[in-house]
Structures are given as structure tokens and as C-alpha cells.
Design an enzyme around this catalytic site. Sequence first.
Site, PDB file in Angstrom:
ATOM      1  N   HIS A   1     -14.800  68.993 -47.176  1.00  0.00           N
ATOM      2  CA  HIS A   1     -15.395  70.320 -47.001  1.00  0.00           C
ATOM      3  C   HIS A   1     -15.871  70.513 -45.575  1.00  0.00           C
ATOM      4  O   HIS A   1     -16.678  71.398 -45.296  1.00  0.00           O
ATOM      5  CB  HIS A   1     -16.547  70.491 -47.997  1.00  0.00           C
ATOM      6  CG  HIS A   1     -16.079  70.349 -49.417  1.00  0.00           C
ATOM      7  ND1 HIS A   1     -15.572  71.410 -50.136  1.00  0.00           N
ATOM      8  CD2 HIS A   1     -15.982  69.266 -50.215  1.00  0.00           C
ATOM      9  CE1 HIS A   1     -15.205  70.972 -51.338  1.00  0.00           C
ATOM     10  NE2 HIS A   1     -15.444  69.674 -51.406  1.00  0.00           N
TER      11      HIS A   1
ATOM     12  N   GLU B   1     -34.121  49.988 -25.225  1.00  0.00           N
ATOM     13  CA  GLU B   1     -34.519  50.702 -26.442  1.00  0.00           C
ATOM     14  C   GLU B   1     -35.289  49.784 -27.385  1.00  0.00           C
ATOM     15  O   GLU B   1     -36.336  50.149 -27.930  1.00  0.00           O
ATOM     16  CB  GLU B   1     -33.277  51.239 -27.180  1.00  0.00           C
ATOM     17  CG  GLU B   1     -32.523  52.343 -26.467  1.00  0.00           C
ATOM     18  CD  GLU B   1     -31.422  51.820 -25.549  1.00  0.00           C
ATOM     19  OE1 GLU B   1     -31.526  50.665 -25.063  1.00  0.00           O
ATOM     20  OE2 GLU B   1     -30.466  52.572 -25.309  1.00  0.00           O
TER      21      GLU B   1
ATOM     22  N   LYS C   1     -26.277  52.151 -18.016  1.00  0.00           N
ATOM     23  CA  LYS C   1     -27.574  51.460 -18.069  1.00  0.00           C
ATOM     24  C   LYS C   1     -28.184  51.397 -16.673  1.00  0.00           C
ATOM     25  O   LYS C   1     -29.391  51.625 -16.496  1.00  0.00           O
ATOM     26  CB  LYS C   1     -27.390  50.025 -18.586  1.00  0.00           C
ATOM     27  CG  LYS C   1     -27.105  49.916 -20.062  1.00  0.00           C
ATOM     28  CD  LYS C   1     -27.104  48.455 -20.508  1.00  0.00           C
ATOM     29  CE  LYS C   1     -26.608  48.319 -21.927  1.00  0.00           C
ATOM     30  NZ  LYS C   1     -26.437  46.943 -22.368  1.00  0.00           N
TER      31      LYS C   1
ATOM     32  N   GLY D   1     -22.308  40.986 -30.024  1.00  0.00           N
ATOM     33  CA  GLY D   1     -23.205  41.868 -30.774  1.00  0.00           C
ATOM     34  C   GLY D   1     -22.500  42.615 -31.898  1.00  0.00           C
ATOM     35  O   GLY D   1     -22.956  42.627 -33.047  1.00  0.00           O
ATOM     36  N   ARG D   2     -21.357  43.211 -31.592  1.00  0.00           N
ATOM     37  CA  ARG D   2     -20.672  44.046 -32.601  1.00  0.00           C
ATOM     38  C   ARG D   2     -19.980  43.210 -33.678  1.00  0.00           C
ATOM     39  O   ARG D   2     -19.454  43.745 -34.643  1.00  0.00           O
ATOM     40  CB  ARG D   2     -19.688  44.987 -31.908  1.00  0.00           C
ATOM     41  CG  ARG D   2     -18.665  44.287 -31.028  1.00  0.00           C
ATOM     42  CD  ARG D   2     -17.947  45.274 -30.128  1.00  0.00           C
ATOM     43  NE  ARG D   2     -17.059  44.614 -29.171  1.00  0.00           N
ATOM     44  CZ  ARG D   2     -17.421  44.199 -27.978  1.00  0.00           C
ATOM     45  NH1 ARG D   2     -18.675  44.332 -27.592  1.00  0.00           N
ATOM     46  NH2 ARG D   2     -16.542  43.646 -27.156  1.00  0.00           N
TER      47      ARG D   2
ATOM     48  N   GLU E   1     -15.735  49.558 -28.614  1.00  0.00           N
ATOM     49  CA  GLU E   1     -16.336  48.704 -27.581  1.00  0.00           C
ATOM     50  C   GLU E   1     -15.436  47.482 -27.334  1.00  0.00           C
ATOM     51  O   GLU E   1     -15.445  46.907 -26.258  1.00  0.00           O
ATOM     52  CB  GLU E   1     -17.751  48.269 -28.014  1.00  0.00           C
ATOM     53  CG  GLU E   1     -18.626  47.787 -26.868  1.00  0.00           C
ATOM     54  CD  GLU E   1     -20.102  47.655 -27.251  1.00  0.00           C
ATOM     55  OE1 GLU E   1     -20.871  48.605 -27.043  1.00  0.00           O
ATOM     56  OE2 GLU E   1     -20.482  46.594 -27.748  1.00  0.00           O
TER      57      GLU E   1
ATOM     58  N   LYS F   1     -29.817  40.368 -29.012  1.00  0.00           N
ATOM     59  CA  LYS F   1     -29.170  39.144 -28.533  1.00  0.00           C
ATOM     60  C   LYS F   1     -29.644  38.832 -27.118  1.00  0.00           C
ATOM     61  O   LYS F   1     -30.028  37.708 -26.811  1.00  0.00           O
ATOM     62  CB  LYS F   1     -27.654  39.343 -28.562  1.00  0.00           C
ATOM     63  CG  LYS F   1     -26.897  38.150 -28.011  1.00  0.00           C
ATOM     64  CD  LYS F   1     -25.398  38.406 -28.037  1.00  0.00           C
ATOM     65  CE  LYS F   1     -24.681  37.263 -27.338  1.00  0.00           C
ATOM     66  NZ  LYS F   1     -23.229  37.460 -27.308  1.00  0.00           N
TER      67      LYS F   1
HETATM   68  O1  LIG Z   1     -28.493  42.862 -29.054  1.00  0.00           O
HETATM   69  P1  LIG Z   1     -28.750  43.471 -27.732  1.00  0.00           P
HETATM   70  O2  LIG Z   1     -28.661  42.472 -26.613  1.00  0.00           O
HETATM   71  O3  LIG Z   1     -30.071  44.190 -27.707  1.00  0.00           O
HETATM   72  O4  LIG Z   1     -27.613  44.526 -27.429  1.00  0.00           O
HETATM   73  C1  LIG Z   1     -27.425  45.666 -28.203  1.00  0.00           C
HETATM   74  C2  LIG Z   1     -26.096  46.327 -27.936  1.00  0.00           C
HETATM   75  O5  LIG Z   1     -25.991  46.738 -26.589  1.00  0.00           O
HETATM   76  C3  LIG Z   1     -24.660  46.575 -26.111  1.00  0.00           C
HETATM   77  O6  LIG Z   1     -24.668  45.559 -25.163  1.00  0.00           O
HETATM   78  C4  LIG Z   1     -24.109  47.843 -25.536  1.00  0.00           C
HETATM   79  O7  LIG Z   1     -25.011  48.493 -24.747  1.00  0.00           O
HETATM   80  C5  LIG Z   1     -23.860  46.173 -27.328  1.00  0.00           C
HETATM   81  O8  LIG Z   1     -22.736  45.449 -27.025  1.00  0.00           O
HETATM   82  C6  LIG Z   1     -24.873  45.457 -28.150  1.00  0.00           C
HETATM   83  O9  LIG Z   1     -24.477  45.403 -29.475  1.00  0.00           O
END
Ligand SMILES: O=P(O)(O)OC[C@H]1O[C@](O)(CO)[C@@H](O)[C@@H]1O
Length: 526
Positions: A382, A213, A497, A264-265, A351, A207
Amino acid sequence: MKNSKSYALLQELSANSYDLTQDKALKGRFESMKSSALGIDYVYACQRLNEEVVDALQGLADETDAVTQFSRMMGGENMNKIDGFECEDRQVLHTAMRDVFDDLPEGFLSDQEAVNGAKAEIAKLKTFCDEIENGTILNAKGEKFNEMILVGIGGSDLGPRAVYLALKAYAVEGRKVHFISNVDPDDAAAVLIDADLERSLVCVISKSGSTLETLTNETLVASNFEAAGLNPKDHFVCVTGKGSPMDNPDKYLRSFYMFDYVGGRYSVTSMVGAVMLSFGLGYDNFINFLRGARKIDLNSQNRDVRKNLPLLMALIGIWNRNFLDHETLAVLPYSQALSRFAAHLQQCDMESNGKRVNRQGETVDFATGPIVWGEPGTNGQHAFYQLIHQSETVVPCDFIGFAKSQYQKDLDVKGTSSQQKLLANLIAQSIGLATGKTSDNPNKVFPGNRPNSMLFAEQLTPEIMGALLALYENKIAFQGFVWNINSFDQEGVQLGKVLANEIIDIFTGQDVEAENAKEYLKTLGL
Ligand SMILES: O=P(O)(O)OC[C@H]1O[C@](O)(CO)[C@@H](O)[C@@H]1O
């Protein structure tokens, strides 16, 4: 919440919460303590409450205007803010992503601009799916694409991955989806060994378009395509926010958009989930998944708590968290397909509601979101059920089950099918946790009174999966409204971060003042 009349009443009632271990404690409750919507039964007979408590919870919902707040959210009101402080300050409209069926009942709110935005992206997606299907989009050798690698993390991975796995039984024949999320290079390496790059599309999702990452993995995957003599532009599509650093259509085969008012979530039903799910499961299955979510959004506007499933789940969660003091919630699907559902809910809930200030910026003096975790049964039995049954820590559980398996490939062994054995275990656990068991041997005593609910449907179909997802999304939003916290920002992820970026600067030889980090690195020999 705390200054409401219902809060005081609930506190009084909690001193004498329903004893599930008494003789015939469950008799008659399974039928009377059941709410249903869209083919999903929510059975709360094994919760430590009676009708008087449910009435008081209805009072709490009414006094905090929970349903009105939900409707206003769907109507496009700014619900993501902290009054008087710098904040995201925006609308919350993930529900508009599935408000695309022209089915708005009279008196219900909707944000037409957001709905039109969602419809436009869905139309683009349909064209894209058709072009892949009919061979308009082909690889350099003129072959059809039959694999997709999804690159994203957090909300741009967990929900889409959980839903894909849940519905893999409906996958388009011959198509495969892979996922890369972690910046651990081994995550990408394992996928890249397995994937047929020539016939793979890559869907990069972020987003913000700036997540470390995801950008790192995109570059890593692109370098593998280049090394194989393939042009990433012929294979890579992206899903990002309009105007983000990734919003560069020249670089991608196609660009799809999500909107700043979709968190995002909460983004599974936006293009974040849509592109991969439509490719992997087929466009029609994706639309049925949206339909299920939409139906629950409409159900969520019923003021009667006994008829509004997400609201009932939210209030029972509040009963367990704030009045019975239980800190955690285990989500235990008796369905292997839901193997990553708890992981998605963990982000969605923790979150959203892992907060300690209210929407006026004041520190709250009550507990908010629970610790959410879980694994499918019977595997979990288990592993960690010992603690759930006999430790001093009481873990409320949400069981999820289905009458029929997805593949319908089962065998009778000793008179029962595997599905029957699965269901027998599910029901046994629910009853056993509630009623417990006495014994002369203290080591064999089961104290019982472990609250649990059951979500039950005929079969895990695309529509039921959409409904399940929205049930939990809306439950989480309702809890935030009752607690008067902002469930839609995530400031708590920022500090880590910033510190990680300082350490990356140290690795690249830049001069930063980060004494703790430098000492730490030295100790580790880095
Ligand atoms: O879609 P993006 O901007 O890469 O963010 C990924 C995720 O990182 C976060 O901001 C948390 O670090 C989440 O809220 C989000 O889902």
C-alpha cells in the site's frame, strides 16, 4: 571477475535472459528452481535465468574461488586488506563467534584462538545471565532487573535490534528492551520517559569505544540515572574492543569483549548481540540463534552452487546487478517481526560492498553492491509496490515468508486466517511481478519480468533467524570475493565524521579553517 571465461558466457546469455512473461513461463520451475538448507527453501523460479545461466554462475564461482576464499576466511586468513596500501589489514572472523558447538567436520577450517575467545565470552555471559536470574545481581533496593536499555549505533544497534524485534515473541516474560542509537536527544528522551530506571540495566556497545553518538548518549543516560539517585556503575554494562577507550572495567558492572577481527556490521552473533538478546530472549534462545547461523556457515562451504544457499543468492544478485543492470534490491519480509531486518541488511550490504576499488587498489570497471532497502508486506503493497510493478525501474525483490505465525493467535475471517491472507498476498506479488499482465488500456499494463526470489520457512524461530542472518552475511561476503573487493572495511564513513568534528569545533568556539561549513552555518542562522 571480468577476465573470467564465465563472465563472457554470462554476458552472452544475458542478451537473451529468460522471459517470465511468456505463456506457461513458470510451469515446473517452482520445484526445480528451489534449494533448501536447514528448513529454509530458497525459490528462484521467478528470476530471469535458466539452468544454463545457473551453470555459468557456478563457473564464475569456481573461477573466482569463491568457496575457497570463504573457507580461508573462516580459517583465519587475513581477508581485510588492500595490497600495498594502508588498510585495516586483519582477519575476518565473525563466523568464529558461532563456531562454538564442537561440530567441525573433517577438512573444514576454523581459527581455534578465535573460537576459544568466543567460548570464553559466552561462558562469562552465561554466568552473568544466571546471576541476574537467581538474584545474585540486584538493584540497590534488592529487586531483580527486568529492563535493558541498549545504547549503540550502526552495527552496534541495527543487527541486535532487528534480531530482538524478530524474536520478541520468545521474550522472557516480564522483561523489556529499549534502544537508543541516534544522537538526536529526542531518541534518548523518548526511551527515558518510558523506562523504569531503577530496574534497568544499560548495555553500552561500541567496538571502537570512541563513537560520538554512543559516548554522548552514554553520558546523557548516566546523568539521568544520577539525577534519579542511582549509581550508573550498578546498572551499566559495556561491550567493546579490548583496549578501546571504553575498556575500563572499574566503570561498569560487567565488561564484555568483541574482537578486532569481528566487523561491526557482522557482529550480531558476538557479544554485541549476545548480551541484550540473552537478557531479553533468554540464554537458550540466544544459543539456538547462534546454532542456526553456524549451520549456514557450514552449508556455505558446499562447492555446488545449487546446494549452497548464500552462494546461490550471491550469484543471482550478481546476475541481476552486473548482467541485467539492476541497481537495487528490495528485501520484503511478509512478517511484521522482521520490520527492521532490511535496515540491518542495508548496512551489512551497502557498507560492505558499496566500493569502487578492488583488493589491489585498482578502480573496478563494473558495478558492485546494490542499493538495499525494504519494508514488510503487506504494508509495503500500500506504499511503494506501484513503482515496483509499473515503473521503468526494475527492482529485484527478495520475499521472505513463513507458513506459521509466531504467536499462533489468529482468527478465521470469511473462511481464511490472517496468516493465509498474508501468504496469499506474498505469493500473488511474486507471481504478478514475474508474469505481468497485458491490457488494451496502457495504464493497466503490467510489464512483468521483475525478478524475485522467495525465502520460505515453517516459522520464524531463534534458529531460523540465526540462519537467515548468516544467509545474508555470507551472501554479501561471497559477492565481495567474486568482485575481488574488500567487503570488510568502511573508509567511506570517515569523511563525514571528520567534517562533523570540524563543525563541532566551530560550535565550541575553536578556530578552524572550514570556510564551506562556516558559510553553511551562517545561511542556516546557526
Ligand atoms: O561500534 P562502534 O565502534 O561504535 O561503531 C559503530 C558503527 O560505526 C561505523 O564505523 C560507521 O560509522 C560502523 O561500521 C559501525 O558499525
